[in-house]
Design a protein around this motif. Structure first.
Motif, PDB file in Angstrom:
ATOM      1  N   PHE A 191      31.458 -46.549  -9.682  1.00  0.00           N
ATOM      2  CA  PHE A 191      32.029 -47.576 -10.554  1.00  0.00           C
ATOM      3  C   PHE A 191      32.238 -47.044 -11.966  1.00  0.00           C
ATOM      4  O   PHE A 191      33.309 -47.224 -12.562  1.00  0.00           O
ATOM      5  N   VAL A 192      31.239 -46.370 -12.510  1.00  0.00           N
ATOM      6  CA  VAL A 192      31.354 -45.810 -13.859  1.00  0.00           C
ATOM      7  C   VAL A 192      32.432 -44.725 -13.897  1.00  0.00           C
ATOM      8  O   VAL A 192      33.203 -44.639 -14.863  1.00  0.00           O
ATOM      9  N   ALA A 193      32.511 -43.923 -12.850  1.00  0.00           N
ATOM     10  CA  ALA A 193      33.546 -42.882 -12.792  1.00  0.00           C
ATOM     11  C   ALA A 193      34.943 -43.501 -12.812  1.00  0.00           C
ATOM     12  O   ALA A 193      35.840 -43.014 -13.520  1.00  0.00           O
ATOM     13  N   TYR A 194      35.143 -44.564 -12.063  1.00  0.00           N
ATOM     14  CA  TYR A 194      36.450 -45.235 -12.065  1.00  0.00           C
ATOM     15  C   TYR A 194      36.719 -45.931 -13.399  1.00  0.00           C
ATOM     16  O   TYR A 194      37.861 -45.968 -13.857  1.00  0.00           O
ATOM     17  N   LEU A 195      35.688 -46.482 -14.040  1.00  0.00           N
ATOM     18  CA  LEU A 195      35.869 -47.093 -15.358  1.00  0.00           C
ATOM     19  C   LEU A 195      36.346 -46.060 -16.375  1.00  0.00           C
ATOM     20  O   LEU A 195      37.289 -46.299 -17.129  1.00  0.00           O
ATOM     21  N   ILE A 196      35.695 -44.904 -16.384  1.00  0.00           N
ATOM     22  CA  ILE A 196      36.074 -43.854 -17.331  1.00  0.00           C
ATOM     23  C   ILE A 196      37.457 -43.312 -16.995  1.00  0.00           C
ATOM     24  O   ILE A 196      38.282 -43.072 -17.891  1.00  0.00           O
ATOM     25  N   GLY A 197      37.742 -43.138 -15.714  1.00  0.00           N
ATOM     26  CA  GLY A 197      39.065 -42.652 -15.308  1.00  0.00           C
ATOM     27  C   GLY A 197      40.173 -43.616 -15.676  1.00  0.00           C
ATOM     28  O   GLY A 197      41.243 -43.197 -16.142  1.00  0.00           O
ATOM     29  N   SER A 198      39.926 -44.906 -15.520  1.00  0.00           N
ATOM     30  CA  SER A 198      40.956 -45.880 -15.879  1.00  0.00           C
ATOM     31  C   SER A 198      41.158 -45.928 -17.390  1.00  0.00           C
ATOM     32  O   SER A 198      42.273 -46.124 -17.865  1.00  0.00           O
ATOM     33  N   PHE A 199      40.082 -45.717 -18.150  1.00  0.00           N
ATOM     34  CA  PHE A 199      40.213 -45.690 -19.607  1.00  0.00           C
ATOM     35  C   PHE A 199      41.009 -44.473 -20.072  1.00  0.00           C
ATOM     36  O   PHE A 199      41.777 -44.545 -21.022  1.00  0.00           O
ATOM     37  N   ALA A 200      40.856 -43.347 -19.391  1.00  0.00           N
ATOM     38  CA  ALA A 200      41.504 -42.099 -19.813  1.00  0.00           C
ATOM     39  C   ALA A 200      42.914 -41.916 -19.257  1.00  0.00           C
ATOM     40  O   ALA A 200      43.652 -41.040 -19.723  1.00  0.00           O
ATOM     41  N   CYS A 201      43.314 -42.718 -18.301  1.00  0.00           N
ATOM     42  CA  CYS A 201      44.574 -42.503 -17.576  1.00  0.00           C
ATOM     43  C   CYS A 201      45.809 -42.570 -18.484  1.00  0.00           C
ATOM     44  O   CYS A 201      46.604 -41.625 -18.543  1.00  0.00           O
ATOM     45  N   VAL A 202      45.982 -43.651 -19.181  1.00  0.00           N
ATOM     46  CA  VAL A 202      47.190 -43.825 -19.997  1.00  0.00           C
ATOM     47  C   VAL A 202      47.201 -42.914 -21.229  1.00  0.00           C
ATOM     48  O   VAL A 202      48.240 -42.324 -21.530  1.00  0.00           O
ATOM     49  N   PRO A 203      46.068 -42.735 -21.937  1.00  0.00           N
ATOM     50  CA  PRO A 203      46.115 -41.775 -23.049  1.00  0.00           C
ATOM     51  C   PRO A 203      46.456 -40.349 -22.593  1.00  0.00           C
ATOM     52  O   PRO A 203      47.186 -39.636 -23.286  1.00  0.00           O
ATOM     53  N   ALA A 204      45.958 -39.947 -21.436  1.00  0.00           N
ATOM     54  CA  ALA A 204      46.287 -38.612 -20.924  1.00  0.00           C
ATOM     55  C   ALA A 204      47.781 -38.497 -20.641  1.00  0.00           C
ATOM     56  O   ALA A 204      48.420 -37.495 -20.978  1.00  0.00           O
ATOM     57  N   ALA A 205      48.355 -39.533 -20.038  1.00  0.00           N
ATOM     58  CA  ALA A 205      49.801 -39.521 -19.770  1.00  0.00           C
ATOM     59  C   ALA A 205      50.593 -39.536 -21.078  1.00  0.00           C
ATOM     60  O   ALA A 205      51.627 -38.878 -21.192  1.00  0.00           O
ATOM     61  N   GLY A 206      50.088 -40.251 -22.082  1.00  0.00           N
ATOM     62  CA  GLY A 206      50.750 -40.282 -23.384  1.00  0.00           C
ATOM     63  C   GLY A 206      50.751 -38.926 -24.059  1.00  0.00           C
ATOM     64  O   GLY A 206      51.767 -38.501 -24.624  1.00  0.00           O
ATOM     65  N   PHE A 207      49.624 -38.224 -23.998  1.00  0.00           N
ATOM     66  CA  PHE A 207      49.571 -36.885 -24.584  1.00  0.00           C
ATOM     67  C   PHE A 207      50.494 -35.921 -23.846  1.00  0.00           C
ATOM     68  O   PHE A 207      51.141 -35.076 -24.462  1.00  0.00           O
ATOM     69  N   LEU A 219      47.168 -46.248 -13.056  1.00  0.00           N
ATOM     70  CA  LEU A 219      46.198 -47.177 -13.630  1.00  0.00           C
ATOM     71  C   LEU A 219      46.130 -48.475 -12.827  1.00  0.00           C
ATOM     72  O   LEU A 219      45.039 -49.006 -12.589  1.00  0.00           O
ATOM     73  N   ALA A 220      47.263 -48.983 -12.390  1.00  0.00           N
ATOM     74  CA  ALA A 220      47.254 -50.208 -11.587  1.00  0.00           C
ATOM     75  C   ALA A 220      46.482 -49.997 -10.279  1.00  0.00           C
ATOM     76  O   ALA A 220      45.718 -50.867  -9.847  1.00  0.00           O
ATOM     77  N   VAL A 221      46.645 -48.840  -9.679  1.00  0.00           N
ATOM     78  CA  VAL A 221      45.905 -48.537  -8.443  1.00  0.00           C
ATOM     79  C   VAL A 221      44.413 -48.410  -8.737  1.00  0.00           C
ATOM     80  O   VAL A 221      43.573 -48.899  -7.961  1.00  0.00           O
ATOM     81  N   LEU A 222      44.066 -47.772  -9.856  1.00  0.00           N
ATOM     82  CA  LEU A 222      42.655 -47.668 -10.233  1.00  0.00           C
ATOM     83  C   LEU A 222      42.030 -49.037 -10.471  1.00  0.00           C
ATOM     84  O   LEU A 222      40.860 -49.265 -10.142  1.00  0.00           O
ATOM     85  N   GLU A 223      42.808 -49.951 -11.024  1.00  0.00           N
ATOM     86  CA  GLU A 223      42.300 -51.304 -11.260  1.00  0.00           C
ATOM     87  C   GLU A 223      41.995 -52.022  -9.940  1.00  0.00           C
ATOM     88  O   GLU A 223      40.985 -52.706  -9.828  1.00  0.00           O
ATOM     89  N   VAL A 224      42.855 -51.861  -8.972  1.00  0.00           N
ATOM     90  CA  VAL A 224      42.604 -52.466  -7.650  1.00  0.00           C
ATOM     91  C   VAL A 224      41.342 -51.879  -7.042  1.00  0.00           C
ATOM     92  O   VAL A 224      40.508 -52.586  -6.478  1.00  0.00           O
ATOM     93  N   ARG A 225      41.187 -50.577  -7.186  1.00  0.00           N
ATOM     94  CA  ARG A 225      40.001 -49.911  -6.638  1.00  0.00           C
ATOM     95  C   ARG A 225      38.737 -50.352  -7.380  1.00  0.00           C
ATOM     96  O   ARG A 225      37.697 -50.548  -6.756  1.00  0.00           O
TER      97      ARG A 225
END
Length: 119
Positions: free
Chosen positions: A69-85, A106-112
């Motif tokens: 759960f924590v891994a997916y939380l951190i991954g979802s937080f980092a997803c869009v900034p990484a794509a932006g960079f 990110l939408a898929v990560l949210e479902v997961r």
């Protein structure tokens, strides 16, 4: 987890993906407005990260395990900034396509995340 926050984050991520996908279709790089949209989506994921950590601190446990759960939380937080960079490095239509892909991921990560919590 807060279902309304998960749905809002997923909808915002898909809207960002559609917006940047349309920009890629029109052969445009990411612009300042796209980065404002990425900021809004990232703010939603930050709120979700904080809510998830607070719920874990209160003793609530996800159905499928705290570590994942924590891994997916951190991954979802980092997803869009990484794509932006990455879109900053590629100032062509492919930068917009990268952000669009990040929104879909990110939408898929949210479902997961919802599934891991026990939804």
């Amino acid at each position: 987890m807060l279902v309304a926050l998960t749905v809002a984050t997923s909808v915002a991520a898909l809207a960002l993906a559609a917006w940047c996908g349309f920009a890629a279709y029109r052969d445009q790089p990411t612009k300042d407005w796209h980065f404002i949209g990425m900021g809004v989506v990232t703010l939603l994921t930050l709120v979700q990260l904080i809510v998830g950590i607070v719920q874990l601190a209160r003793g609530e446990d996800p159905e499928q395990g705290t570590t994942i759960f924590v891994a997916y939380l951190i991954g979802s937080f980092a997803c869009v900034p990484a794509a932006g960079f990455m879109s900053l490095a590629e100032r062509t239509r492919w930068g917009s396509a990268t952000v669009a892909a990040g929104g879909v991921v990110l939408a898929v990560l949210e479902v997961r995340l919802f599934d891991i919590w026990g939804g």
